[in-house]
Design an enzyme around this catalytic site. Structure first.
Site, PDB file in Angstrom:
ATOM      1  N   TYR A  87       0.625  -0.883  -0.236  1.00  0.00           N
ATOM      2  CA  TYR A  87      -0.083  -0.165  -0.564  1.00  0.00           C
ATOM      3  C   TYR A  87       0.729   1.458   0.236  1.00  0.00           C
ATOM      4  O   TYR A  87       0.635   1.947  -0.465  1.00  0.00           O
ATOM      5  CB  TYR A  87      -0.568  -0.358   1.393  1.00  0.00           C
ATOM      6  CG  TYR A  87      -1.849   1.213   1.399  1.00  0.00           C
ATOM      7  CD1 TYR A  87      -2.897   1.251   0.469  1.00  0.00           C
ATOM      8  CD2 TYR A  87      -1.292   2.049   2.138  1.00  0.00           C
ATOM      9  CE1 TYR A  87      -4.122   2.515   0.722  1.00  0.00           C
ATOM     10  CE2 TYR A  87      -2.535   3.601   2.379  1.00  0.00           C
ATOM     11  CZ  TYR A  87      -3.130   3.413   2.113  1.00  0.00           C
ATOM     12  OH  TYR A  87      -4.514   4.147   1.620  1.00  0.00           O
ATOM     13  N   LYS A 123       0.790   3.908  -3.101  1.00  0.00           N
ATOM     14  CA  LYS A 123       1.100   5.150  -2.639  1.00  0.00           C
ATOM     15  C   LYS A 123       1.680   6.381  -3.000  1.00  0.00           C
ATOM     16  O   LYS A 123       1.802   7.519  -3.082  1.00  0.00           O
ATOM     17  CB  LYS A 123       0.071   5.619  -1.464  1.00  0.00           C
ATOM     18  CG  LYS A 123      -1.222   4.472  -0.985  1.00  0.00           C
ATOM     19  CD  LYS A 123      -2.064   5.915  -1.179  1.00  0.00           C
ATOM     20  CE  LYS A 123      -3.570   5.304  -1.675  1.00  0.00           C
ATOM     21  NZ  LYS A 123      -4.663   5.524  -2.727  1.00  0.00           N
TER      22      LYS A 123
END
Ligand SMILES: NC(=O)c1ccc[n+]([C@@H]2O[C@H](COP(=O)([O-])OP(=O)(O)OC[C@H]3O[C@@H](n4cnc5c(N)ncnc54)[C@H](OP(=O)(O)O)[C@@H]3O)[C@@H](O)[C@H]2O)c1
Length: 254
Positions: free
Chosen positions: A161, A165
């Site tokens: 993640y 991001k």
């Protein structure tokens, strides 16, 4: 929605990916409240997406649901095509749809890695690439990518993640440089801790650990992110591009 609020986005058409729930829903409602017509994208929550559209319509706004898996290149193009068919232009694209598959790297599978990159990062590429052509034609556009504090400072258990991001941040800056001359701005919002369904399954101890990291001493609300999106979509933000605006209660002062 308050009928008294000014409608500075009256003539604008917005596409919000993942607009059915959580932060995306708040963004869709906020942009609609400011007068934009909103395309509410979702992948599986048809009923929730329709409720967002019904809410907007019942308050005098204009909206449309479009089902599309934004991690799929062709479906992202179809999403933009559907928006173009109905409204004939796209002024604002909010790349909000995102997922987590949290686990320590030792346990992370190839699929945990791929599905997160494909949704969060490739989805941002897919939708931006599709939306840029109509934006360039009109010489106007606002692309706003919803990234995370996790992409700025990292978070154990979120290597997939955090990478996706952080990738969105690099993408934001490169694209901002590429299309600035066409009057299209590209910015990112780095959200902090906003308790939505994405937090399902995160243990209470971890949640209180995050809370302790927030100087303002409270969790964010989806509306906190939506207000920042509305600002970046406004005429007042026309000289801002390639930036990352942290909306995180002061969690990451980078
Ligand atoms: N909540 C936080 O604390 C936080 C913090 C930092 C950043 N963010 C970012 O904010 C964004 C929204 O998160 P959230 O907390 O609102 O999550 P959420 O409540 O879990 O909502 C996720 C949304 O994304 C949609 N979606 C997921 N995969 C999709 C796909 N492949 N194609 C199209 N739509 C898809 C979902 O659609 P369905 O309803 O159809 O499943 C849903 O509308 C994400 O990018 C997330 O990384 C969140």
């Amino acid at each position: 929605m308050s009928p008294k609020k000014a409608k500075p986005l009256q003539e604008r058409i917005a596409v919000v990916t993942g607009g059915s729930r959580g932060i995306g829903k708040a963004i869709a409602l906020e942009l609609a409240e400011r007068g934009a017509a909103v395309v509410v994208n979702y992948i599986s929550s048809a009923k929730a997406a329709q409720e967002v559209v019904s809410h907007i319509e019942s308050h005098g706004g204009n909206a449309l649901t479009v089902q599309a898996d934004i991690s799929d290149f062709n479906q992202a193009q179809d999403l933009i095509n559907s928006a173009m068919e109905k409204y004939d232009k796209i002024d604002i694209l909010v790349n909000n749809a995102g997922i987590t598959r949290d686990t320590l790297i030792m346990r992370m599978t190839e699929d945990d890695w791929d599905v997160v990159q494909n949704t969060n990062l490739k989805g941002t590429f897919n939708c931006s690439k599709a939306a840029i052509r109509p934006m360039m034609r009109k010489r106007y556009g606002r692309i706003i990518n919803i990234t995370s504090v996790s992409g700025q400072i990292g978070n154990a258990g979120q290597a997939n993640y955090s990478a996706s991001k952080a990738g969105q941040i690099g993408f934001t800056k490169a694209l901002a440089r590429e299309i600035a001359s066409r009057n299209i701005t590209v910015n990112a919002i780095a959200a902090g801790y906003v308790e939505t369904d994405i937090w399902d399954g995160v243990p209470e101890e971890a949640r209180s650990g995050f809370l302790e990291m927030i100087p303002l001493g409270r969790k964010g609300e989806p509306e906190d992110i939506a207000h920042a999106v509305a600002f970046l979509a406004s005429d007042e933000a026309s000289y801002i591009t390639g930036q990352v605006l942290a909306v995180d209660g002061g969690m990451a002062m980078v």
